[in-house]
Design an enzyme around this catalytic site. Structure first.
Site, short mmCIF file in Angstrom:
data_model
loop_
_atom_site.label_atom_id
_atom_site.label_comp_id
_atom_site.label_asym_id
_atom_site.label_seq_id
_atom_site.Cartn_x
_atom_site.Cartn_y
_atom_site.Cartn_z
N ASN A 23 0.83 -1.20 0.00
CA ASN A 23 0.00 0.00 0.00
C ASN A 23 0.86 1.26 0.00
OD1 ASN A 23 -2.41 -1.50 0.21
ND2 ASN A 23 -2.09 -1.73 2.40
N HIS A 67 -14.39 -1.34 5.82
CA HIS A 67 -13.30 -2.11 6.45
C HIS A 67 -13.74 -2.81 7.73
CE1 HIS A 67 -9.28 -2.38 8.51
NE2 HIS A 67 -8.91 -2.69 7.29
N GLU A 116 -15.91 4.57 3.24
CA GLU A 116 -14.51 4.75 2.88
C GLU A 116 -14.46 5.70 1.69
OE1 GLU A 116 -12.23 1.09 2.38
OE2 GLU A 116 -13.35 0.17 4.01
N SER A 175 -10.90 -0.50 -0.14
CA SER A 175 -9.59 -1.16 -0.09
C SER A 175 -9.47 -2.40 -0.96
CB SER A 175 -9.24 -1.50 1.35
OG SER A 175 -10.28 -2.22 1.97
N ASP A 222 -13.51 7.29 6.11
CA ASP A 222 -12.23 6.60 6.33
C ASP A 222 -11.49 6.68 5.00
OD1 ASP A 222 -10.21 4.70 6.26
OD2 ASP A 222 -11.28 3.26 7.51
N HIS A 226 -7.09 4.82 2.02
CA HIS A 226 -6.48 4.59 0.71
C HIS A 226 -6.52 5.81 -0.21
CE1 HIS A 226 -5.76 0.33 1.37
NE2 HIS A 226 -6.90 0.34 2.03
N LYS A 245 -0.46 3.70 4.66
CA LYS A 245 -0.71 3.45 3.23
C LYS A 245 0.17 4.41 2.43
CE LYS A 245 -3.68 0.41 4.66
NZ LYS A 245 -5.02 0.58 5.21
#
Ligand SMILES: *Cc1c(COP(=O)(O)O)cnc(C)c1O
Length: 386
Positions: free
Chosen positions: A46, A132, A173, A177, A202, A205, A234
């Site tokens: 990542n 997640h 998110e 992910s 969140d 990423h 990440k």
């Protein structure tokens, strides 16, 4: 006998090819992974901007250790809070355009702290179905009623928000992910507004990568995201996490966030490394993002030409959806033999029947790495039947 189920469950996992194993690498968070036997091109990390091995980040960590020692020596509210933490928090507030930021040792801890501290019995927590594990688990453990909405589906969100509750919190998110797709943040924020719900994003990423580094914050007004969470493990190449938001939110987490209060503060030297990584990502070496985007376009263009089944992702996460666990593992193994390390993702990380290769790209890759990977992948996909 007590806890007999441990043995049974492990045997069951093994029989379904779902037992996971680790490899202890001798080096490599960047372009290459090195094991005892072999060197692999790393398409599974990542470290999107290639900062994990950056000399300036390493130097900042060393310098921080010389200055502050290797450990923080305590929790934040006792003696563990150092100038290095304070300085990093100020930088984060600046880069995110929020009033304040607060550090956590991990994204898992940050998500747990927020959901536990903010939610009580008559509250409603609404989460994207693909959020997640740290969000889903903390939500289930919280006192609130938790429901999920269909992935990236604003109508479904709207429906779930029509329930009565004292306070409503929506969590999504920014970049997902395992799929690499992006949430429609603007529409989600509008729907939250309509129902007087707070939005938490969140951005593990996305922060440092999409939206010129500002992730989901780039697509909305600052106040639209009430709780902004992102990690340092990440794109920033280090480890740890933060939450940014209003003065009041951060003060509340400081007073009530059990995952903040009852834990040892992150080493100050780590905070120094993160601050160096932030400057590189946002200012000094912003070209890394452009390079990453060029590599993503190259990968998608070449893979499409080879009829490789890509998903609808514009980000550094480029999954190849295969469905079958066996086929995913077989192709993953074959690629390893040829010197490419890609993620092989199976249930329960993804739904049943949705096993996939998870290919991640990084600014540390060279264009020829991408071409070699696509060629090998196309051959193995042809070779290994369904
Ligand atoms: C990685 C990740 C986390 C957890 O962060 P850690 O710092 O690794 O604990 C949380 N949420 C998402 C979406 C992640 O990808």
């Amino acid at each position: 006998m007590a806890f007999d189920h441990l043995r049974t469950e492990l045997a069951q996992k093994a029989s379904q090819s779902l037992l996971r194993k680790r490899t202890a690498f001798v080096a490599g968070a960047g372009r290459y992974l090195v094991s005892d036997e072999k060197r692999f091109l790393n398409f599974a990390s990542n470290d999107y901007l290639g900062l994990a091995e950056h000399p300036k980040v390493i130097a900042a960590w060393k310098h921080g250790a010389d200055k502050f020692g290797v450990g923080s020596g305590g929790s934040y509210l006792i003696t563990g809070y150092a100038k290095a933490h304070q300085s990093l928090e100020e930088k984060l507030a600046h880069y995110t355009g929020q009033q304040k930021a607060i550090l956590f040792s991990s994204g898992f801890a940050a998500n747990s702290a927020v959901l536990h501290a903010l939610l009580s019995k008559h509250d409603l927590l609404v989460q994207d179905k693909l959020n997640h594990a740290s969000l889903i688990d903390s939500g289930l453990d919280s006192a609130a009623k938790m429901v999920r909405f269909k992935h990236n589906d604003v109508d479904s969100l709207n429906q779930q928000l029509s329930r009565d509750a004292s306070n409503k919190l929506v969590v999504t998110e920014g970049v997902f992910s395992m799929d690499g797709d992006q949430a429609p943040i603007n529409d989600i924020a509008g729907t939250c507004n309509k129902h007087d719900a707070w939005l938490m994003v969140d951005d593990a990423h996305a922060f440092g990568v999409t939206g010129k580094g500002k992730g989901s914050l780039a697509s909305v007004l600052p106040m639209a995201i009430r709780i902004y969470m992102a990690t340092f493990g990440k794109a920033l190449g280090v480890s740890g996490a933060f939450v940014a938001g209003s003065d009041e939110l951060v003060e509340y987490l400081l007073q009530y966030g059990r995952h903040y209060i009852y834990t040892t503060a992150m080493p100050p030297a780590q905070a120094c490394a993160i601050e160096a990584a932030l400057s590189l990502a946002f200012d000094e070496e912003a070209w890394r993002r452009d390079e990453l985007n060029r590599l993503i376009s190259q990968f998608r263009f070449k893979a499409q030409a080879e009829n490789i089944p890509l998903m609808d992702s514009k980000t550094a996460i480029q999954p190849v959806l295969l469905g079958s666990v066996k086929r995913t593992l077989e192709i993953g193994e074959r690629l390893k033999r040829r010197g490419f390390w890609v993620g092989t993702i199976r249930p329960p990380t993804v739904p049943e029947g949705a096993a996939r290769l998870r290919i991640t790209l990084s600014a540390s890759h060279k264009p020829e790495d991408i071409d070699k990977l696509v060629a090998a992948l196309a051959e193995e996909l042809n070779d290994v039947g369904v």
